[in-house]
Design a protein around this motif. Structure first.
Motif, PDB file in Angstrom:
ATOM      1  N   VAL A 160     -34.553  12.716  36.946  1.00 19.01           N
ATOM      2  CA  VAL A 160     -34.140  12.596  37.869  1.00 19.01           C
ATOM      3  C   VAL A 160     -33.529  13.542  38.581  1.00 19.01           C
ATOM      4  O   VAL A 160     -33.735  14.613  39.022  1.00 19.01           O
ATOM      5  CB  VAL A 160     -32.111  12.100  37.748  1.00 19.01           C
ATOM      6  CG1 VAL A 160     -31.723  13.167  37.391  1.00 19.01           C
ATOM      7  CG2 VAL A 160     -31.369  11.809  38.849  1.00 19.01           C
ATOM      8  N   GLN A 161     -34.286  13.286  39.882  1.00 23.37           N
ATOM      9  CA  GLN A 161     -33.709  14.049  41.034  1.00 23.37           C
ATOM     10  C   GLN A 161     -32.777  15.071  41.510  1.00 23.37           C
ATOM     11  O   GLN A 161     -31.670  14.326  41.465  1.00 23.37           O
ATOM     12  CB  GLN A 161     -34.462  14.072  42.236  1.00 23.37           C
ATOM     13  CG  GLN A 161     -35.677  13.983  42.180  1.00 23.37           C
ATOM     14  CD  GLN A 161     -36.843  13.358  43.682  1.00 23.37           C
ATOM     15  OE1 GLN A 161     -35.998  12.586  44.299  1.00 23.37           O
ATOM     16  NE2 GLN A 161     -38.207  13.701  43.811  1.00 23.37           N
ATOM     17  N   ALA A 162     -32.675  15.816  41.691  1.00 19.60           N
ATOM     18  CA  ALA A 162     -31.427  16.792  42.237  1.00 19.60           C
ATOM     19  C   ALA A 162     -30.684  16.113  43.517  1.00 19.60           C
ATOM     20  O   ALA A 162     -31.324  15.565  44.086  1.00 19.60           O
ATOM     21  CB  ALA A 162     -31.377  18.632  42.775  1.00 19.60           C
ATOM     22  N   GLY A 163     -29.269  15.955  42.990  1.00 19.03           N
ATOM     23  CA  GLY A 163     -28.522  15.002  43.654  1.00 19.03           C
ATOM     24  C   GLY A 163     -27.924  13.511  43.708  1.00 19.03           C
ATOM     25  O   GLY A 163     -27.409  13.181  44.414  1.00 19.03           O
ATOM     26  N   GLY A 164     -29.280  13.149  42.099  1.00 16.32           N
ATOM     27  CA  GLY A 164     -29.048  11.878  41.718  1.00 16.32           C
ATOM     28  C   GLY A 164     -27.405  11.626  40.971  1.00 16.32           C
ATOM     29  O   GLY A 164     -27.427  12.559  40.894  1.00 16.32           O
ATOM     30  N   MET A 206     -22.279  10.451  36.419  1.00 18.76           N
ATOM     31  CA  MET A 206     -22.685  12.485  36.717  1.00 18.76           C
ATOM     32  C   MET A 206     -23.533  11.473  37.750  1.00 18.76           C
ATOM     33  O   MET A 206     -24.185  10.920  37.670  1.00 18.76           O
ATOM     34  CB  MET A 206     -24.191  12.601  35.470  1.00 18.76           C
ATOM     35  CG  MET A 206     -23.429  12.756  33.734  1.00 18.76           C
ATOM     36  SD  MET A 206     -24.278  13.299  33.490  1.00 18.76           S
ATOM     37  CE  MET A 206     -25.471  12.407  33.183  1.00 18.76           C
ATOM     38  N   ASN A 207     -22.477  11.826  39.010  1.00 17.59           N
ATOM     39  CA  ASN A 207     -23.367  12.244  40.375  1.00 17.59           C
ATOM     40  C   ASN A 207     -23.544  14.032  40.811  1.00 17.59           C
ATOM     41  O   ASN A 207     -22.866  14.982  40.366  1.00 17.59           O
ATOM     42  CB  ASN A 207     -22.037  11.613  41.165  1.00 17.59           C
ATOM     43  CG  ASN A 207     -21.857  10.008  40.675  1.00 17.59           C
ATOM     44  OD1 ASN A 207     -22.589   9.737  39.840  1.00 17.59           O
ATOM     45  ND2 ASN A 207     -20.367  10.022  40.860  1.00 17.59           N
ATOM     46  N   ASP A 235     -27.455  21.270  35.338  1.00 15.11           N
ATOM     47  CA  ASP A 235     -27.119  20.288  34.866  1.00 15.11           C
ATOM     48  C   ASP A 235     -28.322  19.559  33.163  1.00 15.11           C
ATOM     49  O   ASP A 235     -27.862  19.237  32.348  1.00 15.11           O
ATOM     50  CB  ASP A 235     -26.871  18.826  35.000  1.00 15.11           C
ATOM     51  CG  ASP A 235     -25.745  19.441  36.221  1.00 15.11           C
ATOM     52  OD1 ASP A 235     -25.639  19.270  37.677  1.00 15.11           O
ATOM     53  OD2 ASP A 235     -24.664  20.071  35.769  1.00 15.11           O
ATOM     54  N   THR A 236     -29.195  20.312  33.636  1.00 22.79           N
ATOM     55  CA  THR A 236     -30.442  19.775  32.742  1.00 22.79           C
ATOM     56  C   THR A 236     -29.929  20.237  31.437  1.00 22.79           C
ATOM     57  O   THR A 236     -29.625  21.626  30.896  1.00 22.79           O
ATOM     58  CB  THR A 236     -31.658  20.592  32.602  1.00 22.79           C
ATOM     59  OG1 THR A 236     -32.641  19.834  34.214  1.00 22.79           O
ATOM     60  CG2 THR A 236     -32.835  20.037  31.734  1.00 22.79           C
ATOM     61  N   ALA A 237     -30.055  19.553  30.145  1.00 22.49           N
ATOM     62  CA  ALA A 237     -30.074  19.752  28.751  1.00 22.49           C
ATOM     63  C   ALA A 237     -29.464  18.544  28.185  1.00 22.49           C
ATOM     64  O   ALA A 237     -30.098  17.205  28.017  1.00 22.49           O
ATOM     65  CB  ALA A 237     -28.461  20.320  28.502  1.00 22.49           C
ATOM     66  N   THR A 294     -32.726  15.421  32.452  1.00 19.35           N
ATOM     67  CA  THR A 294     -33.726  15.875  33.520  1.00 19.35           C
ATOM     68  C   THR A 294     -33.346  16.314  34.574  1.00 19.35           C
ATOM     69  O   THR A 294     -33.445  15.321  35.247  1.00 19.35           O
ATOM     70  CB  THR A 294     -35.019  16.380  32.668  1.00 19.35           C
ATOM     71  OG1 THR A 294     -35.420  16.333  31.006  1.00 19.35           O
ATOM     72  CG2 THR A 294     -35.605  17.550  33.373  1.00 19.35           C
ATOM     73  N   VAL A 295     -32.751  17.505  35.547  1.00 23.41           N
ATOM     74  CA  VAL A 295     -32.712  17.627  36.445  1.00 23.41           C
ATOM     75  C   VAL A 295     -33.502  17.796  37.411  1.00 23.41           C
ATOM     76  O   VAL A 295     -33.616  19.692  37.264  1.00 23.41           O
ATOM     77  CB  VAL A 295     -31.578  17.971  36.850  1.00 23.41           C
ATOM     78  CG1 VAL A 295     -30.972  17.666  38.652  1.00 23.41           C
ATOM     79  CG2 VAL A 295     -30.144  16.679  36.183  1.00 23.41           C
ATOM     80  N   SER A 296     -34.665  17.074  38.293  1.00 21.86           N
ATOM     81  CA  SER A 296     -35.243  18.362  39.473  1.00 21.86           C
ATOM     82  C   SER A 296     -35.092  18.825  40.180  1.00 21.86           C
ATOM     83  O   SER A 296     -34.776  17.627  40.714  1.00 21.86           O
ATOM     84  CB  SER A 296     -37.010  17.557  38.754  1.00 21.86           C
ATOM     85  OG  SER A 296     -36.554  16.347  40.201  1.00 21.86           O
TER      86      SER A 296
END
Length: 121
Positions: free
Chosen positions: A12-16, A82-83, A89-91, A118-120
Motif C-alpha cells: 500500500v502507498q503511504a497514507g493508505g 491500519m490507517n 510500518d513495513t513489517a 509493505t508501505v511504499s
C-alpha cells in the motif's frame, strides 16, 4: 489441533489503509487475550496492539490514533484496522492468541505465520 491464521497484508502507498484479520480455529474451548505484533527486517518483534486478558486494549505509541484493534468473539477473530500508514510500518505482522483447548485446563499461546505489510513512500 489449533490454527491461527492471519490475512489481509499487502502493498500500500503511504497514507493508505489496510485491514488485517486473524482467525483461530480448531479444538477451541475458549480464547483469552489476542493481539498483533510486528517484526521489521533487522529488528525485534514488537507489540502493535492487543487485548489483555481483562479485555483492555494496549497500543504501541507509534500506532496510537492510526490503528484500531477489534475482535469478534463468536468467530475467534481479531482485526487490525491500519490507517494513515507510513513506510516505517513495513513489517511482517503476527497475530497471537491465548487459547484453551477442549482437552486442557490451561491456556497456551499460539502464533500465526505472519502476513507481510509493505508501505511504499
Amino acid at each position: 489441533q489449533v490454527q491461527v491464521v492471519e490475512s489481509g497484508g499487502g502493498l500500500v502507498q503511504a497514507g493508505g489503509s489496510l485491514r488485517l484479520s486473524c482467525a483461530a480455529s480448531g479444538n477451541i474451548f475458549s480464547v483469552n487475550a489476542m493481539g498483533w505484533y510486528r517484526q521489521a527486517p533487522g529488528k525485534q518483534r514488537e507489540l502493535v496492539a492487543a487485548f489483555t486478558s481483562s479485555g483492555r486494549t494496549n497500543y504501541a505509541d507509534s500506532v496510537k490514533g492510526r490503528f484500531t484493534i477489534s475482535r469478534d468473539n463468536a468467530k475467534n477473530t481479531v482485526y487490525l484496522q491500519m490507517n494513515s500508514l507510513k513506510p516505517e510500518d513495513t513489517a511482517v505482522y503476527y497475530c497471537n492468541a491465548q487459547i484453551r483447548t477442549s482437552d486442557k485446563y490451561y491456556y497456551t499461546l499460539y502464533w500465526g505465520q505472519g502476513t507481510q505489510v509493505t508501505v511504499s513512500s
